[in-house]
Design a protein around this motif. Structure first.
Motif, PDB file in Angstrom:
ATOM      1  N   LYS A 151       0.833  -1.211   0.000  1.00 19.60           N
ATOM      2  CA  LYS A 151       0.000   0.000   0.000  1.00 19.60           C
ATOM      3  C   LYS A 151       0.872   1.269   0.000  1.00 19.60           C
ATOM      4  CE  LYS A 151      -4.231  -1.765   2.111  1.00 19.60           C
ATOM      5  NZ  LYS A 151      -5.131  -1.676   3.282  1.00 19.60           N
ATOM      6  N   VAL A 152       1.939   1.229   0.821  1.00 22.15           N
ATOM      7  CA  VAL A 152       2.833   2.394   0.870  1.00 22.15           C
ATOM      8  C   VAL A 152       3.480   2.620  -0.495  1.00 22.15           C
ATOM      9  CG1 VAL A 152       4.942   3.297   1.905  1.00 22.15           C
ATOM     10  CG2 VAL A 152       3.254   2.139   3.340  1.00 22.15           C
ATOM     11  N   ALA A 153       3.921   1.520  -1.135  1.00 21.20           N
ATOM     12  CA  ALA A 153       4.526   1.654  -2.465  1.00 21.20           C
ATOM     13  C   ALA A 153       3.510   2.174  -3.477  1.00 21.20           C
ATOM     14  CB  ALA A 153       5.082   0.304  -2.918  1.00 21.20           C
ATOM     15  N   ALA A 154       2.251   1.694  -3.370  1.00 21.44           N
ATOM     16  CA  ALA A 154       1.216   2.169  -4.298  1.00 21.44           C
ATOM     17  C   ALA A 154       0.951   3.660  -4.110  1.00 21.44           C
ATOM     18  CB  ALA A 154      -0.059   1.353  -4.084  1.00 21.44           C
ATOM     19  N   ASN A 155       0.957   4.119  -2.860  1.00 18.90           N
ATOM     20  CA  ASN A 155       0.758   5.559  -2.614  1.00 18.90           C
ATOM     21  C   ASN A 155       1.886   6.390  -3.209  1.00 18.90           C
ATOM     22  OD1 ASN A 155      -1.687   5.309  -1.236  1.00 18.90           O
ATOM     23  ND2 ASN A 155      -0.662   4.924   0.724  1.00 18.90           N
ATOM     24  N   GLN A 156       3.103   5.873  -3.097  1.00 15.42           N
ATOM     25  CA  GLN A 156       4.235   6.599  -3.681  1.00 15.42           C
ATOM     26  C   GLN A 156       4.096   6.698  -5.205  1.00 15.42           C
ATOM     27  OE1 GLN A 156       7.683   4.508  -2.327  1.00 15.42           O
ATOM     28  NE2 GLN A 156       7.562   5.309  -0.224  1.00 15.42           N
ATOM     29  N   LEU A 157       3.685   5.575  -5.835  1.00 14.13           N
ATOM     30  CA  LEU A 157       3.483   5.591  -7.282  1.00 14.13           C
ATOM     31  C   LEU A 157       2.357   6.546  -7.669  1.00 14.13           C
ATOM     32  CD1 LEU A 157       3.857   1.787  -8.151  1.00 14.13           C
ATOM     33  CD2 LEU A 157       5.469   3.628  -8.674  1.00 14.13           C
ATOM     34  N   ARG A 158       1.316   6.588  -6.850  1.00 14.15           N
ATOM     35  CA  ARG A 158       0.199   7.481  -7.142  1.00 14.15           C
ATOM     36  C   ARG A 158       0.644   8.950  -7.085  1.00 14.15           C
ATOM     37  NH1 ARG A 158      -2.801   5.476  -3.724  1.00 14.15           N
ATOM     38  NH2 ARG A 158      -3.750   3.877  -5.035  1.00 14.15           N
ATOM     39  N   HIS A 159       1.468   9.274  -6.077  1.00 18.90           N
ATOM     40  CA  HIS A 159       1.991  10.643  -5.999  1.00 18.90           C
ATOM     41  C   HIS A 159       2.859  10.983  -7.220  1.00 18.90           C
ATOM     42  CE1 HIS A 159       0.315  11.474  -2.154  1.00 18.90           C
ATOM     43  NE2 HIS A 159       1.017  10.538  -1.514  1.00 18.90           N
ATOM     44  N   GLN A 160       3.662  10.016  -7.688  1.00 17.52           N
ATOM     45  CA  GLN A 160       4.487  10.251  -8.869  1.00 17.52           C
ATOM     46  C   GLN A 160       3.622  10.525 -10.096  1.00 17.52           C
ATOM     47  OE1 GLN A 160       7.139   6.944  -9.314  1.00 17.52           O
ATOM     48  NE2 GLN A 160       8.230   7.341  -7.379  1.00 17.52           N
ATOM     49  N   LEU A 161       2.496   9.718 -10.222  1.00 20.63           N
ATOM     50  CA  LEU A 161       1.591   9.943 -11.342  1.00 20.63           C
ATOM     51  C   LEU A 161       0.959  11.333 -11.283  1.00 20.63           C
ATOM     52  CD1 LEU A 161      -0.208   6.474 -11.608  1.00 20.63           C
ATOM     53  CD2 LEU A 161       1.417   7.472 -13.231  1.00 20.63           C
ATOM     54  N   GLU A 162       0.607  11.761 -10.054  1.00 15.99           N
ATOM     55  CA  GLU A 162       0.022  13.090  -9.918  1.00 15.99           C
ATOM     56  C   GLU A 162       1.028  14.174 -10.321  1.00 15.99           C
ATOM     57  OE1 GLU A 162      -1.265  13.289  -5.909  1.00 15.99           O
ATOM     58  OE2 GLU A 162      -3.046  12.020  -6.221  1.00 15.99           O
TER      59      GLU A 162
END
Length: 529
Positions: A151-162
């Motif tokens: 989940k933490v890794a997914a949040n980091q990827l989501r921030h990068q996409l944003e």
């Protein structure tokens, strides 16, 4: 833990037992071997008189026991044909952890079957299940930690996409500004076909990027929901509903067999010229089972209609309709034991017993006896309570059906308690009346509904000794010169003392046969004279 629970577990053992089959059991009293049909369920071992027996002849708790193979007894070494057959038997013993409980000696003809029984009894331990549960819990905690990391890794990827989306928007703004500057710098071109090829390429790239970003965003949203706890809970909730529909369908089929293969044919037989059973006995045996069948057919049709509207599942209104009508179970449960007694008495009639066996041979019965079908309605209310409990465990607190399902569960639990209390009172009254009928003189105190039966058994009434001389016994005023056996009955308010005549009939003692326990003192004499 009462007789109803034991019968229910015995029924599960006969149908779903870990190990089932015929074994020979050695009795502790006579040291003889008797063949019984055994069924192992969890850590309880039941044995029946035969494979088709509805009620168990006995049961053993296997928790903490030890099972091991043993050699054949020394008496089997003789040369006769019977001893040679016994020598081929395979023996094993169950040693219980309780002090004072004798070992259970068993034998079978097949060595492989004996090994399977020994292994199944070894594994029938609640403690082993607890250890296995602890191991699984450790694995579960490890998996939860992995999920949290993901989940933490997914949040980091989501921030990068944003951040990339922000960068794309900035580049788009720059491209728009450049296009405006370029339009101002070159002369006006009215023909669209003469548009700069570079601008066409830029528009195609923009269109492609917009479509790709939109599809990626929706894919992320759908995947996040599929993996969310809410989606998992909804999947489990739907599975519970589907299982409930299947169980209700099976229950309706059982009631249909009870009514159409037993009740209605016996009604016709009771109206024949030479009836093997009376209409009153038919009513006493089946009670209101036909009404129960009609009720559950309606409920089952409602469940199937809800399944047809899947994935929208609304069940609360069905239970709102069902709850007021479930009071009909009170009459059935209250008189269930009496109906089985009437059936047992009717089986003494050879014509009725022969006719009943013909009905039970119907393929729709699948080898089950009438007593089995009469027992199914006893467990329906508890089954509904368990189903609603599991359904509420996977229903969110903000769900539209949450309050209605909780109300239905509370009403079913209240109905279950009322039926249990009524059954206890009814059975106590019948027990008191049965004891009163066995006493020749009768006993008026047993007609009191508040008189609760505790236990019965044989006791030895002895004369008391005072300074080397026989004196009157303290229990009553009868003077005894020797010990005497008495049949005693203990109730909440009185203690009855009876003698048994040579014909087996019971007679109250003329003096001291009925003792009131309201103002009495129990003196325990520890020193034996």
């Amino acid at each position: 833990y009462n007789e109803g629970h034991a019968l229910y577990l015995a029924l599960l053992a006969r149908k779903e037992g870990t190990k089932r089959g015929y074994l020979s059991k050695k009795t502790a009293e006579t040291n003889r071997w008797h063949e019984k049909w055994f069924a192992l369920y969890q850590n309880v071992l039941f044995y029946f008189e035969g494979e088709q027996s509805a009620r168990p002849a006995g049961m053993y708790m296997l928790e903490g026991c030890n099972c091991e193979r043993v050699p054949a007894p020394k008496g089997c070494a003789a040369g006769s044909a019977k001893d040679a057959a016994l020598d081929k038997q395979h023996y094993f013993t169950v040693l219980f952890g309780h002090e004072g409980q004798k070992p259970l000696e068993l034998r079978c003809e097949d060595e492989l079957d004996g090994d399977e029984w020994v292994e199944a009894i070894h594994q029938a331990s609640y403690s082993d299940i607890l250890i296995e549960r602890e191991v699984l819990m450790q694995k579960y905690i490890h998996l939860v930690q992995i999920v949290e990391t993901e989940k933490v890794a997914a949040n980091q990827l989501r921030h990068q996409l944003e951040d990339q989306d922000t960068e794309i928007e900035r580049l788009k703004s720059e491209i728009v500004a450049l296009n405006k500057t370029k339009e101002k710098m070159r002369p006006y071109q009215g023909n669209q076909e003469d548009e700069d090829p570079d601008i066409k390429k830029i528009k195609k790239v923009q269109s492609f990027m917009r479509g790709w970003l939109c599809r990626r965003k929706w894919k992320t949203i759908v995947q996040d929901y599929i993996c969310s706890p809410h989606a998992e809970s909804m999947r489990k909730r739907n599975q519970i509903v589907f299982n409930m529909v299947e169980a209700e369908s099976e229950y309706v089929h059982q009631l249909y067999v009870l009514v159409n293969c037993f009740l209605r044919p016996l009604r016709m037989a009771a109206s024949s010229k030479k009836p093997p059973i009376s209409h009153d006995d038919v009513s006493s045996i089946f009670l209101n089972s036909e009404t129960i069948m009609f009720l559950h057919e309606i409920f089952h049709q409602g469940l199937k209609a809800r399944i047809a509207n899947w994935p929208t599942l609304i069940l609360a209104d069905l239970f709102d309709i069902l709850l007021p009508m479930l009071n009909i179970y009170q009459e059935f449960v209250r008189n269930h034991q009496y109906s089985l007694q009437v059936l047992a008495n009717c089986k003494q009639n050879r014509d009725f017993d022969k006719l009943l066996k013909q009905y039970e041979a119907n393929p729709a019965c699948e080898g089950r006896m009438l007593e089995t079908f009469l027992t199914y309605p006893m467990f329906q209310i508890p089954r509904y309570i368990i189903t609603l409990h599991e359904l509420l465990a996977h229903t969110p607190h903000e769900h539209v059906e949450r309050k209605s399902l909780e109300f239905a569960k509370s009403k079913l639990e209240e109905l279950s308690r009322v039926m249990h209390d009524e059954v206890s009172d009814t059975e106590n009254i019948r027990k008191n009346l049965a004891i009163e009928r066995t006493i020749v003189e009768g006993c008026d105190i047993l007609l009191d509904t508040s008189q609760t039966f505790i236990r019965q058994g044989s006791l030895i009434q002895v004369p008391s000794v005072e300074r080397g001389k026989l004196s009157k016994v303290r229990l009553g005023s009868l003077s005894l010169k020797k010990e005497g056996e008495r049949q005693c009955f203990l109730f909440t308010k009185h203690f009855l003392i009876c003698t048994r005549s040579s014909g087996g009939k019971l007679h109250l003692l003329k003096t001291g046969g009925v003792l009131s326990l309201i103002e009495c003192t129990l003196v325990e004499e520890t020193e034996a004279s």
